[in-house]
Scaffold this motif. Structure first.
Motif, PDB file in Angstrom:
ATOM      1  N   TYR A   1     -33.549  28.798  10.267  1.00 44.77           N
ATOM      2  CA  TYR A   1     -32.752  27.932   9.381  1.00 44.77           C
ATOM      3  C   TYR A   1     -32.950  28.365   7.926  1.00 44.77           C
ATOM      4  CZ  TYR A   1     -30.766  23.648   7.353  1.00 44.77           C
ATOM      5  OH  TYR A   1     -30.004  22.751   6.638  1.00 44.77           O
ATOM      6  N   ALA A   2     -34.220  28.585   7.546  1.00 44.39           N
ATOM      7  CA  ALA A   2     -34.513  29.014   6.167  1.00 44.39           C
ATOM      8  C   ALA A   2     -33.849  30.355   5.869  1.00 44.39           C
ATOM      9  CB  ALA A   2     -36.022  29.102   5.959  1.00 44.39           C
ATOM     10  N   ALA A   3     -33.898  31.270   6.836  1.00 48.27           N
ATOM     11  CA  ALA A   3     -33.294  32.599   6.629  1.00 48.27           C
ATOM     12  C   ALA A   3     -31.778  32.489   6.475  1.00 48.27           C
ATOM     13  CB  ALA A   3     -33.645  33.520   7.802  1.00 48.27           C
ATOM     14  N   ALA A   4     -31.170  31.669   7.311  1.00 42.43           N
ATOM     15  CA  ALA A   4     -29.709  31.517   7.251  1.00 42.43           C
ATOM     16  C   ALA A   4     -29.291  30.894   5.923  1.00 42.43           C
ATOM     17  CB  ALA A   4     -29.223  30.655   8.421  1.00 42.43           C
ATOM     18  N   LYS A   5     -30.022  29.874   5.487  1.00 45.12           N
ATOM     19  CA  LYS A   5     -29.641  29.186   4.253  1.00 45.12           C
ATOM     20  C   LYS A   5     -29.922  30.050   3.020  1.00 45.12           C
ATOM     21  CE  LYS A   5     -27.783  25.582   6.038  1.00 45.12           C
ATOM     22  NZ  LYS A   5     -26.328  25.470   5.939  1.00 45.12           N
ATOM     23  N   ALA A   6     -30.970  30.890   3.097  1.00 46.79           N
ATOM     24  CA  ALA A   6     -31.232  31.840   2.001  1.00 46.79           C
ATOM     25  C   ALA A   6     -30.115  32.889   1.953  1.00 46.79           C
ATOM     26  CB  ALA A   6     -32.584  32.505   2.198  1.00 46.79           C
ATOM     27  N   ALA A   7     -29.616  33.280   3.114  1.00 53.54           N
ATOM     28  CA  ALA A   7     -28.525  34.266   3.163  1.00 53.54           C
ATOM     29  C   ALA A   7     -27.293  33.734   2.436  1.00 53.54           C
ATOM     30  CB  ALA A   7     -28.179  34.596   4.613  1.00 53.54           C
ATOM     31  N   LEU A   8     -27.058  32.423   2.529  1.00 51.51           N
ATOM     32  CA  LEU A   8     -25.883  31.849   1.857  1.00 51.51           C
ATOM     33  C   LEU A   8     -25.994  31.970   0.341  1.00 51.51           C
ATOM     34  CD1 LEU A   8     -25.039  28.633   3.922  1.00 51.51           C
ATOM     35  CD2 LEU A   8     -23.694  30.731   3.720  1.00 51.51           C
ATOM     36  N   LYS A   9     -27.217  31.922  -0.175  1.00 53.31           N
ATOM     37  CA  LYS A   9     -27.402  32.083  -1.627  1.00 53.31           C
ATOM     38  C   LYS A   9     -27.009  33.514  -2.028  1.00 53.31           C
ATOM     39  CE  LYS A   9     -30.855  31.446  -5.285  1.00 53.31           C
ATOM     40  NZ  LYS A   9     -31.030  32.809  -5.796  1.00 53.31           N
ATOM     41  N   GLY A  10     -27.466  34.491  -1.273  1.00 50.54           N
ATOM     42  CA  GLY A  10     -27.110  35.891  -1.558  1.00 50.54           C
ATOM     43  C   GLY A  10     -25.613  36.121  -1.399  1.00 50.54           C
ATOM     44  N   PHE A  11     -25.050  35.547  -0.361  1.00 49.87           N
ATOM     45  CA  PHE A  11     -23.600  35.647  -0.109  1.00 49.87           C
ATOM     46  C   PHE A  11     -22.830  35.088  -1.304  1.00 49.87           C
ATOM     47  CE2 PHE A  11     -19.863  33.347   1.801  1.00 49.87           C
ATOM     48  CZ  PHE A  11     -19.121  34.469   2.149  1.00 49.87           C
ATOM     49  N   THR A  12     -23.280  33.931  -1.785  1.00 48.57           N
ATOM     50  CA  THR A  12     -22.629  33.277  -2.932  1.00 48.57           C
ATOM     51  C   THR A  12     -22.649  34.191  -4.148  1.00 48.57           C
ATOM     52  OG1 THR A  12     -23.289  31.083  -2.155  1.00 48.57           O
ATOM     53  CG2 THR A  12     -22.804  31.295  -4.507  1.00 48.57           C
ATOM     54  N   GLU A  13     -23.822  34.761  -4.429  1.00 53.18           N
ATOM     55  CA  GLU A  13     -23.973  35.552  -5.655  1.00 53.18           C
ATOM     56  C   GLU A  13     -23.129  36.825  -5.615  1.00 53.18           C
ATOM     57  OE1 GLU A  13     -28.248  35.820  -5.948  1.00 53.18           O
ATOM     58  OE2 GLU A  13     -28.410  33.678  -6.461  1.00 53.18           O
ATOM     59  N   ALA A  14     -23.180  37.532  -4.494  1.00 53.74           N
ATOM     60  CA  ALA A  14     -22.423  38.789  -4.403  1.00 53.74           C
ATOM     61  C   ALA A  14     -20.921  38.518  -4.400  1.00 53.74           C
ATOM     62  CB  ALA A  14     -22.833  39.551  -3.144  1.00 53.74           C
ATOM     63  N   LEU A  15     -20.508  37.476  -3.692  1.00 54.61           N
ATOM     64  CA  LEU A  15     -19.075  37.156  -3.628  1.00 54.61           C
ATOM     65  C   LEU A  15     -18.564  36.703  -5.007  1.00 54.61           C
ATOM     66  CD1 LEU A  15     -16.628  37.005  -1.745  1.00 54.61           C
ATOM     67  CD2 LEU A  15     -17.286  34.656  -1.174  1.00 54.61           C
ATOM     68  N   ALA A  16     -19.394  35.937  -5.715  1.00 56.51           N
ATOM     69  CA  ALA A  16     -19.004  35.482  -7.062  1.00 56.51           C
ATOM     70  C   ALA A  16     -18.777  36.689  -7.976  1.00 56.51           C
ATOM     71  CB  ALA A  16     -20.087  34.571  -7.638  1.00 56.51           C
ATOM     72  N   LYS A  17     -19.665  37.670  -7.867  1.00 55.76           N
ATOM     73  CA  LYS A  17     -19.521  38.880  -8.692  1.00 55.76           C
ATOM     74  C   LYS A  17     -18.240  39.625  -8.329  1.00 55.76           C
ATOM     75  CE  LYS A  17     -23.087  39.757 -11.484  1.00 55.76           C
ATOM     76  NZ  LYS A  17     -22.841  39.877 -12.935  1.00 55.76           N
ATOM     77  N   GLU A  18     -17.950  39.657  -7.034  1.00 55.74           N
ATOM     78  CA  GLU A  18     -16.825  40.471  -6.581  1.00 55.74           C
ATOM     79  C   GLU A  18     -15.469  39.847  -6.886  1.00 55.74           C
ATOM     80  OE1 GLU A  18     -17.478  42.342  -2.799  1.00 55.74           O
ATOM     81  OE2 GLU A  18     -15.335  42.606  -2.471  1.00 55.74           O
ATOM     82  N   ILE A  19     -15.347  38.525  -6.741  1.00 60.14           N
ATOM     83  CA  ILE A  19     -13.994  37.951  -6.879  1.00 60.14           C
ATOM     84  C   ILE A  19     -13.822  37.048  -8.103  1.00 60.14           C
ATOM     85  CG2 ILE A  19     -13.501  38.195  -4.411  1.00 60.14           C
ATOM     86  CD1 ILE A  19     -13.906  35.235  -4.031  1.00 60.14           C
ATOM     87  N   GLY A  20     -14.894  36.930  -8.914  1.00 58.00           N
ATOM     88  CA  GLY A  20     -14.776  36.147 -10.147  1.00 58.00           C
ATOM     89  C   GLY A  20     -13.665  36.670 -11.045  1.00 58.00           C
ATOM     90  N   ARG A  21     -13.479  37.979 -11.042  1.00 63.50           N
ATOM     91  CA  ARG A  21     -12.459  38.582 -11.927  1.00 63.50           C
ATOM     92  C   ARG A  21     -11.046  38.121 -11.580  1.00 63.50           C
ATOM     93  NH1 ARG A  21     -13.911  44.330  -9.360  1.00 63.50           N
ATOM     94  NH2 ARG A  21     -15.819  43.147  -9.243  1.00 63.50           N
TER      95      ARG A  21
END
Ligand SMILES: NC(=O)c1ccc[n+]([C@@H]2O[C@H](COP(=O)([O-])OP(=O)(O)OC[C@H]3O[C@@H](n4cnc5c(N)ncnc54)[C@H](OP(=O)(O)O)[C@@H]3O)[C@@H](O)[C@H]2O)c1
Length: 247
Positions: free
Chosen positions: A157-177
């Protein structure tokens, strides 16, 4: 906030009960048209639909798993043809499981990672093309305190929820523009839902460390979620907001 989401179409995953239902209601109260999905419980889903409509909002429910790529594509097409482009997507669907790592099976690990992480990927991918086209959109991922802070939580559970933080950050960088923001909300322990089967000792430990001395409610988290996906929140991108009463 009363009409901050007026005219917007939102999709909430796992909206049939718990936090997902509270988020659907909070979005509906703020004027959004709310679609949600779930995978099993039609009775619970009907109750969410009633709650959305009781707010005077348009609501729709889809029995389709976040892991069913084709089903999600069809759901998104239906929502967009009936209610217009999806402006808001909240990846809330998730599962919990209280099990020590020694007893954790490979299937437990895969289910946890699939529903909590792959599901968020598949749903985000299904909605983001239209958001990018519109040059506006809000994606919010529901993580957990267990994913951002070292604590006594099941490792998958901790690993999955930590993955969502990384997913959020990388996706924000990619599609924020393209004018699409991606953020993450990490609640501490709430009254029910995935925390329902928590061993009493773990709950006591949490309450001992929580400055507010209590668990959170679904409504408290849902109100923050409704703000995070509104136009009032225009410069936040790639952030993970912790909502835990100060643990
Ligand atoms: N409750 C807490 O204390 C707490 C704390 C921190 C974070 N969270 C997070 O908040 C989110 C909601 O948790 P909750 O406590 O409200 O859980 P919950 O009461 O168990 O609700 C989970 C929701 O997800 C749906 N769901 C499960 N698997 C699905 C799938 N494959 N496809 C589509 N929908 C699916 C469920 O509906 P069906 O069963 O019908 O599919 C249900 O609507 C989760 O991401 C959880 O990790 C909860």
């Amino acid at each position: 906030m009363t009409s901050s989401l007026a005219g917007k179409t939102a999709l909430v995953t796992g909206g049939s009960r718990g936090l997902g239902r509270a988020i659907c209601v909070a979005l509906a109260k703020n004027g959004a048209r709310v679609a949600f999905n779930y995978s099993r419980d039609e009775v619970e889903a009907a109750a969410t639909l009633t709650a959305i409509r009781a707010c005077g909002a348009v609501g729709s429910a889809f029995k389709v798993s976040v892991l069913d790529r084709q089903g999600i594509a069809e759901m998104v097409r239906t929502i967009e043809s009936e209610s217009g482009p999806i402006a808001i997507a909240i990846n809330n669907a998730g599962v919990g499981q209280v099990v020590p790592v020694a007893l954790m099976e490979e299937e437990d690990w895969d289910r946890m990672m699939n529903i909590n992480v792959k599901g968020a990927f598949l749903v985000s991918k299904a909605v983001m093309r239209s958001m990018i086209h519109q040059k506006r959109g809000r994606i919010l991922n529901i993580s957990s305190l267990a994913g951002v802070k070292m604590m006594n939580a099941p490792v998958h559970y901790a690993a999955a929820k930590a993955a969502l933080k990384g997913f959020t950050e990388a996706l924000a960088k990619e599609i924020g523009r393209y004018g699409v923001t991606v953020n993450c909300l990490a609640p501490g322990i709430l009254t029910e839902g995935v925390s329902a089967n928590l061993p009493p000792a773990k709950l006591e430990e949490y309450l001992r460390h929580c400055a507010l001395g209590r668990v959170g409610t679904f409504e408290e988290v849902a109100d923050v979620a409704a703000f995070l996906v509104s136009d009032l929140n225009s410069y936040m991108n790639g952030s993970t907001i912790v909502l835990d009463g100060a643990v």
